[in-house]
Scaffold this motif. Structure first.
Motif, PDB file in Angstrom:
ATOM      1  N   GLN A  16       0.802  -1.219   0.000  1.00 54.98           N
ATOM      2  CA  GLN A  16       0.000   0.000   0.000  1.00 54.98           C
ATOM      3  C   GLN A  16       0.839   1.275   0.000  1.00 54.98           C
ATOM      4  OE1 GLN A  16      -2.717  -1.663   3.294  1.00 54.98           O
ATOM      5  NE2 GLN A  16      -4.133  -0.446   2.080  1.00 54.98           N
ATOM      6  N   HIS A 118       0.975  -9.297   4.327  1.00 53.00           N
ATOM      7  CA  HIS A 118      -0.197  -8.423   4.223  1.00 53.00           C
ATOM      8  C   HIS A 118      -0.652  -8.435   2.754  1.00 53.00           C
ATOM      9  CE1 HIS A 118      -2.334  -4.905   6.354  1.00 53.00           C
ATOM     10  NE2 HIS A 118      -2.924  -5.032   5.179  1.00 53.00           N
ATOM     11  N   ASN A 162      -1.900 -11.060   7.963  1.00 54.27           N
ATOM     12  CA  ASN A 162      -2.931 -10.059   8.192  1.00 54.27           C
ATOM     13  C   ASN A 162      -4.253 -10.519   7.581  1.00 54.27           C
ATOM     14  OD1 ASN A 162      -3.842  -7.238   8.869  1.00 54.27           O
ATOM     15  ND2 ASN A 162      -4.283  -7.275   6.676  1.00 54.27           N
ATOM     16  N   GLU A 373      -5.744  -2.635  13.929  1.00 54.77           N
ATOM     17  CA  GLU A 373      -6.264  -1.702  12.920  1.00 54.77           C
ATOM     18  C   GLU A 373      -7.610  -1.178  13.364  1.00 54.77           C
ATOM     19  OE1 GLU A 373      -6.599  -2.956   8.786  1.00 54.77           O
ATOM     20  OE2 GLU A 373      -4.637  -3.928   8.891  1.00 54.77           O
ATOM     21  N   TRP A 420      -5.475   2.977  11.711  1.00 51.04           N
ATOM     22  CA  TRP A 420      -5.239   2.700  10.298  1.00 51.04           C
ATOM     23  C   TRP A 420      -5.677   3.930   9.520  1.00 51.04           C
ATOM     24  CZ3 TRP A 420      -2.497  -0.997   7.984  1.00 51.04           C
ATOM     25  CH2 TRP A 420      -2.500  -0.963   6.580  1.00 51.04           C
ATOM     26  N   GLU A 427      -5.486   1.884  -1.494  1.00 48.62           N
ATOM     27  CA  GLU A 427      -6.517   1.162  -0.751  1.00 48.62           C
ATOM     28  C   GLU A 427      -7.080  -0.005  -1.590  1.00 48.62           C
ATOM     29  OE1 GLU A 427      -7.389   0.817   2.295  1.00 48.62           O
ATOM     30  OE2 GLU A 427      -9.214  -0.287   1.882  1.00 48.62           O
ATOM     31  N   TRP A 428      -6.220  -0.921  -1.959  1.00 47.92           N
ATOM     32  CA  TRP A 428      -6.580  -2.162  -2.648  1.00 47.92           C
ATOM     33  C   TRP A 428      -7.521  -1.903  -3.832  1.00 47.92           C
ATOM     34  CZ3 TRP A 428      -2.711  -4.816  -1.106  1.00 47.92           C
ATOM     35  CH2 TRP A 428      -2.280  -4.748   0.218  1.00 47.92           C
TER      36      TRP A 428
HETATM   37  C1  PNW Z   1      -7.999  -4.033   5.827  1.00 49.12           C
HETATM   38  N1  PNW Z   1     -13.645  -4.980   2.862  1.00 49.12           N
HETATM   39  O1  PNW Z   1      -8.488  -4.610   4.657  1.00 49.12           O
HETATM   40  C2  PNW Z   1      -6.534  -4.133   5.579  1.00 49.12           C
HETATM   41  O2  PNW Z   1      -5.816  -4.837   6.556  1.00 49.12           O
HETATM   42  C3  PNW Z   1      -5.883  -2.844   5.236  1.00 49.12           C
HETATM   43  O3  PNW Z   1      -4.773  -3.109   4.431  1.00 49.12           O
HETATM   44  C4  PNW Z   1      -6.890  -1.923   4.577  1.00 49.12           C
HETATM   45  O4  PNW Z   1      -6.292  -0.760   4.088  1.00 49.12           O
HETATM   46  C5  PNW Z   1      -7.937  -1.613   5.615  1.00 49.12           C
HETATM   47  O5  PNW Z   1      -8.550  -2.799   6.089  1.00 49.12           O
HETATM   48  C6  PNW Z   1      -9.033  -0.681   5.146  1.00 49.12           C
HETATM   49  O6  PNW Z   1      -9.822  -1.273   4.164  1.00 49.12           O
HETATM   50  C7  PNW Z   1      -9.785  -4.638   4.277  1.00 49.12           C
HETATM   51  O7  PNW Z   1     -13.892  -4.713   1.662  1.00 49.12           O
HETATM   52  C8  PNW Z   1     -10.042  -4.495   2.932  1.00 49.12           C
HETATM   53  O8  PNW Z   1     -14.565  -5.383   3.648  1.00 49.12           O
HETATM   54  C9  PNW Z   1     -11.329  -4.599   2.454  1.00 49.12           C
HETATM   55  C10 PNW Z   1     -12.335  -4.854   3.346  1.00 49.12           C
HETATM   56  C11 PNW Z   1     -12.081  -4.998   4.711  1.00 49.12           C
HETATM   57  C12 PNW Z   1     -10.810  -4.884   5.164  1.00 49.12           C
END
Ligand code: PNW
Length: 479
Positions: A16, A118, A162, A373, A420, A427-428
């Motif tokens: 990220q 992660h 993670n 987080e 976090w 953000e993915w």
């Molecule tokens: C977590 N969802 O991931 C991760 O550990 C982090 O890297 C991320 O940035 C953070 O939460 C905020 O999203 C998620 O879609 C990613 O439900 C997606 C989801 C939940 C948690």
């Protein structure tokens, strides 16, 4: 009342923030591959450069110092250290990078909490089957041993994996995270199972080889929402709520903290649906082999990622195809009174964290807990004066204080809180459109200029107030 050695932190993850996706011999990871395919991520964005923390780490360190954090949570990129995922070849430049990060943190009196995995599996290992393959556990264990050996003289808090739930479900069931598989009802259980096996092997390696000299602690970061019945007192809703817990928190916490196996509710629900849908193998949810090191007891503390809450009623169980949703047979809705922040899945429910901490205390035998987080996201134009997020952090930290003070989640209890995230970052699936940072990052600027949000200032104030009281009172600290 926060204990005197409470950890005040913020978190990040390699893919990220780092960028440098091909720098100095790093191998590709599944997120590199995933993002480079069209149509996977918002705006076809990727983490090729990210916050460029690979080149600009010192600036991140300044942010950490401005906040006054006692702890910083980062993850290591497996493929930066071991380009093909195996210890056959070590990328010394990667080792140097993380050595510098860790040494710089310690020189500033900040303790690192390090996540080994992660979401960013080396692509070379995905090509051999990734998390669906049995052999991944040994490969992960080798990588973990390499990291303990290399960094464990200085790193005392480790997280193996993670959010195995997110990795399994979003990556292997929904296909919205790398590796992008849509194999509902099957692959996620298998991937999750191998993650638990991998975690357990790594914990045992630490326990038998490194613990006595390094004296650290190892766990895995488990995400869970707070679930409550839609209609209070309604038996169906209560049962559906229990299924939600079993299929999220329980899926990974039950084997590690309670029985060494999956929650009975989960297994029987999956078996029943298999039968109903004429799926012959009863083993969609694998079993742990007696020949392998036990998974029970493989966490030195509970690491919780909490974001939001859900109201629950039965629903989804009549699906005609296999899926986790069909197995779980529980519908999740948001209470209309809960404000939504940034992304649609994230309702702001600070009290849910207090309830979840209490639930964990009683369900998992009063473990030490780090909230690894918790955060609040923004979308749209720059709002440095993010008042709503500041309120969110204040309200949520107050709920943590109440859990400690009023619910008795103390003693071993809550040991730390990690916001976090340190920086706005990749953000993915949402790319750079969703911002979780305590610092704003200008992604159009080659130097990735960082500016502290109002919420960052407020968080820094809370931490400095804590430190001030701590130095006045010595032992216990009033919140
Ligand atoms: C977590 N969802 O991931 C991760 O550990 C982090 O890297 C991320 O940035 C953070 O939460 C905020 O999203 C998620 O879609 C990613 O439900 C997606 C989801 C939940 C948690």
């Amino acid at each position: 009342m926060f204990p005197c050695d409470f950890a005040w932190g913020a978190g990040s993850a390699a893919y990220q923030i780092e960028g440098g996706w091909q720098a100095d011999g790093k191998g590709p990871s599944i997120w590199d591959t995933f993002c480079h395919e069209k149509g996977r991520v918002f705006g076809d964005q990727n983490g090729d450069v990210g916050c460029n923390s690979y080149e600009l780490w010192e600036k991140d360190l300044e942010c950490i110092q401005q906040l006054g954090l006692t702890h910083y949570r980062l993850s290591l990129s497996w493929a930066r250290l071991l380009p093909d995922g195996t210890t056959r070849r070590v990328n010394q430049k990667g080792v140097q990078y993380y050595n510098k990060v860790i040494d710089d943190l310690l020189a500033c009196d900040v303790s690192p909490m390090v996540t080994l995995y992660h979401f960013d599996l080396p692509q070379a290992l995905q090509d051999q089957g990734g998390w669906k393959s049995q052999s991944i556990a040994t490969l992960f264990d080798n990588y973990a041993k390499f990291c303990f050996q290399t960094f464990g003289d200085r790193v005392k808090l480790w997280l193996t994996i993670n959010e195995p739930y997110v990795c399994a479900k979003l990556g292997h069931e929904d296909g919205i995270h790398a590796p992008g598989f849509k194999e509902p009802g099957i692959a996620a259980y298998l991937a999750g199972h191998n993650m638990l096996r991998a975690h357990a092997m790594a914990w045992h390696s630490y326990n038998s080889t490194y613990r006595t000299t390094q004296k650290g602690a190892v766990s895995l970061a488990i995400n869970s929402d707070w679930f409550e019945p839609l209609r209070a007192g309604c038996a169906e809703d209560i049962a559906a709520t229990e299924r939600c817990f079993a299929f999220t928190l329980g899926w990974f916490a039950w084997p590690v903290f309670v029985t060494g196996d999956y929650p009975e509710i989960m297994r029987s629900a999956i078996d029943a649906q298999s039968k109903k849908l004429g799926y012959n193998s009863s083993s969609r949810l694998p079993s742990f082999s007696k020949e392998e090191p036990a998974v029970l007891g493989t966490a030195d503390f509970f690491a919780l990622n909490y974001y939001t809450s859900r109201k629950v009623e039965p629903g989804g169980g009549c699906g005609k195809v296999l899926s986790i949703k069909t197995d779980r047979d529980a519908g999740q809705v948001l209470d209309p009174s809960w404000p939504i922040c940034g992304v649609s899945w994230l309702a702001v429910v600070p009290y849910g964290l207090r309830k979840l901490l209490k639930h964990i205390k009683y369900t998992f035998n009063n473990p030490a807990v780090y909230i690894t987080e918790n955060g609040f996201s923004q979308v749209g134009p720059l709002q440095i004066e993010d008042v709503q997020r500041s309120e969110f952090y204040k309200d949520t930290i107050l709920e943590v204080a109440k859990a400690i003070q009023e619910d008795g989640v103390n003693g071993d209890g809550v040991r730390g809180y990690f916001a976090w995230s340190l920086l706005d970052n990749f953000e993915w699936a949402d790319g750079f459109s969703v911002r979780f940072g305590l610092f704003h990052v200008d992604f159009a600027d080659a130097n990735r200029r960082q500016r502290m949000y109002h919420s960052g200032r407020e968080y820094a104030k809370m931490i400095s107030e804590y430190k001030r009281k701590k130095s006045n009172t010595g032992q216990k600290v009033l919140s």
